[in-house]
Enzyme design. Sequence first.
Site, mmCIF file in Angstrom:
data_model
loop_
_atom_site.group_PDB
_atom_site.id
_atom_site.type_symbol
_atom_site.label_atom_id
_atom_site.label_comp_id
_atom_site.label_asym_id
_atom_site.label_seq_id
_atom_site.Cartn_x
_atom_site.Cartn_y
_atom_site.Cartn_z
ATOM 1 N N ASP A 179 -9.712 14.389 -5.566
ATOM 2 C CA ASP A 179 -8.555 14.395 -5.711
ATOM 3 C C ASP A 179 -7.114 14.793 -6.318
ATOM 4 O O ASP A 179 -6.120 14.168 -6.029
ATOM 5 C CB ASP A 179 -8.155 12.499 -5.550
ATOM 6 C CG ASP A 179 -8.599 12.115 -6.730
ATOM 7 O OD1 ASP A 179 -8.262 12.422 -7.538
ATOM 8 O OD2 ASP A 179 -8.260 10.516 -7.011
ATOM 9 N N CYS A 233 -5.490 -0.390 12.250
ATOM 10 C CA CYS A 233 -4.323 -1.297 11.388
ATOM 11 C C CYS A 233 -3.354 -2.150 12.261
ATOM 12 O O CYS A 233 -2.990 -3.133 12.300
ATOM 13 C CB CYS A 233 -2.970 -0.834 10.265
ATOM 14 S SG CYS A 233 -3.459 0.438 8.561
ATOM 15 N N CYS A 281 -0.734 -5.497 3.618
ATOM 16 C CA CYS A 281 -0.105 -4.733 2.315
ATOM 17 C C CYS A 281 1.372 -4.451 2.505
ATOM 18 O O CYS A 281 1.681 -4.680 0.743
ATOM 19 C CB CYS A 281 -1.021 -3.414 2.166
ATOM 20 S SG CYS A 281 -0.491 -2.510 3.861
ATOM 21 N N CYS A 329 2.912 -6.033 -1.626
ATOM 22 C CA CYS A 329 3.114 -5.315 -2.849
ATOM 23 C C CYS A 329 3.949 -5.616 -3.622
ATOM 24 O O CYS A 329 5.153 -6.134 -2.872
ATOM 25 C CB CYS A 329 3.797 -3.768 -1.876
ATOM 26 S SG CYS A 329 3.979 -2.982 -3.762
ATOM 27 N N CYS A 361 5.714 2.204 -7.619
ATOM 28 C CA CYS A 361 4.533 1.080 -7.138
ATOM 29 C C CYS A 361 3.763 1.426 -8.782
ATOM 30 O O CYS A 361 3.577 2.741 -10.034
ATOM 31 C CB CYS A 361 3.362 2.606 -7.173
ATOM 32 S SG CYS A 361 1.755 2.479 -6.647
ATOM 33 N N CYS A 413 -3.577 -0.763 -9.585
ATOM 34 C CA CYS A 413 -3.072 -1.912 -9.320
ATOM 35 C C CYS A 413 -4.225 -2.126 -8.019
ATOM 36 O O CYS A 413 -3.967 -0.930 -6.900
ATOM 37 C CB CYS A 413 -1.733 -1.755 -8.830
ATOM 38 S SG CYS A 413 -0.892 -3.076 -7.989
ATOM 39 N N CYS A 463 -2.672 -3.990 -2.772
ATOM 40 C CA CYS A 463 -2.308 -3.761 -1.181
ATOM 41 C C CYS A 463 -4.105 -3.460 -0.490
ATOM 42 O O CYS A 463 -3.972 -3.505 0.540
ATOM 43 C CB CYS A 463 -1.615 -2.510 -1.020
ATOM 44 S SG CYS A 463 -1.631 -1.007 -2.212
ATOM 45 N N CYS A 508 -5.985 -6.022 1.928
ATOM 46 C CA CYS A 508 -6.428 -5.756 3.668
ATOM 47 C C CYS A 508 -7.381 -6.176 4.334
ATOM 48 O O CYS A 508 -9.000 -6.869 3.679
ATOM 49 C CB CYS A 508 -6.876 -4.390 3.281
ATOM 50 S SG CYS A 508 -7.613 -2.984 4.476
HETATM 51 S S1 SF4 Z 1 -3.515 -4.418 5.359
HETATM 52 FE FE1 SF4 Z 1 -4.887 -3.731 6.076
HETATM 53 S S2 SF4 Z 1 -5.105 -2.923 7.547
HETATM 54 FE FE2 SF4 Z 1 -3.393 -4.044 7.117
HETATM 55 S S3 SF4 Z 1 -1.645 -2.853 7.507
HETATM 56 FE FE3 SF4 Z 1 -2.724 -2.135 5.365
HETATM 57 S S4 SF4 Z 1 -3.685 -0.865 5.494
HETATM 58 FE FE4 SF4 Z 1 -3.189 -2.157 7.468
HETATM 59 S S1 SF4 Z 2 -0.993 0.021 -5.625
HETATM 60 FE FE1 SF4 Z 2 -0.172 -2.194 -6.419
HETATM 61 S S2 SF4 Z 2 2.299 -1.538 -6.248
HETATM 62 FE FE2 SF4 Z 2 1.485 0.691 -5.405
HETATM 63 S S3 SF4 Z 2 1.863 0.183 -3.369
HETATM 64 FE FE3 SF4 Z 2 -0.481 -0.968 -3.600
HETATM 65 S S4 SF4 Z 2 0.375 -3.194 -3.565
HETATM 66 FE FE4 SF4 Z 2 2.225 -1.546 -3.790
#
Ligand code: SF4
Ligand code: SF4
Length: 308
Positions: free
Chosen positions: A131, A186, A192, A196, A212, A239, A242, A246
């Site tokens: 990546d 989704c 998510c 966040c 982030c 982190c 998010c 899911c």
């Molecule tokens: S939590 Fe997972 S399924 Fe729900 S919007 Fe976010 S990425 Fe998509």
């Molecule tokens: S990694 Fe943490 S801070 Fe970044 S978008 Fe996901 S939940 Fe938010």
Amino acid sequence: MSSDNLSELIKAKASDLGFDLCGIAAARPLNEYGEVLEKWCSSGCNGEMDYLNRRIERRINPAEFFPGAKSVAVTGLGYYTGSVFSNNDVPVVSRYAYGENYHDVITRKLNLLLKYIQEIIPGAKGKPFVDHAPILEKAWGREAGLGWPGRHSILINKEFGSFIFLGGIVLDAELGYDEPFNEDLCENCQLCVDACPTGAINDNRTIDVRRCLAYLTIESDGPVPDEIVPKMEGRLFGCDICQEVCPWNKGIPIHHTPEFKISDELLKLTSGKWENMSEEEFAKVFQKSAIGRKKYKPFMNTLSYLRK
Ligand code: SF4
Ligand code: SF4
């Protein structure tokens, strides 16, 4: 041998090497991503990563990464550990950094996969990527049929969820190709986005890295903004919030890669040891870990934010 048969052999070898996923796409410029990337950068969502703005042409076109590109074989390697490692007052480290640096682990496997491809397709050439290469690995994951981008921007696979490291090889050989993954599973979920802690998830499946915690604690050497500090919730390196919320990550397989097992050094660190770690100890403890990508001083600065 037919191109479809070659692709099947390559996928079987990827599986033998320990990869959980392998899909193959025809190489082409991913022009549809150019505008999104430009807008993302021009709005400042790329933070201090100016190089992303300068290399958009190169990033969207695999032939810029590897001249003569005809195919992109994309691999996925799960790293889910189940519960997060935590130990009283010890800061939180993201699952992906528990063991050996995944760039090294995946590159070793990809080099073996390329060697195999050159055995079954004499004269074939290719260039592996993980990546940090100038290539859109998540977009290629979708092209190769592995999954779709979640609202948190990370690729989700139906079986392995989103705790997967993506990598691959750009090849100059024509192969049989998978269908792109065009569904959006989704649907109406927003979990998510709601979870966040810093409001970093944009409404077009991109992240504002300036907010982030993953970017601020891993990539950035700069200060964490004052308004973000109270929202760090003990996060020292990365982190997973998010991804943790899911639904597609519920019940996914625990990883089977020995190199990703949590290191003894990390397990032994107490709160006091973190606080008083010298630069020499930092280099020794994290020399093989993804944490070693970070410089000592900004790392210790991040630690100091957690104590505010
Ligand atoms: S939590 Fe997972 S399924 Fe729900 S919007 Fe976010 S990425 Fe998509
Ligand atoms: S990694 Fe943490 S801070 Fe970044 S978008 Fe996901 S939940 Fe938010």
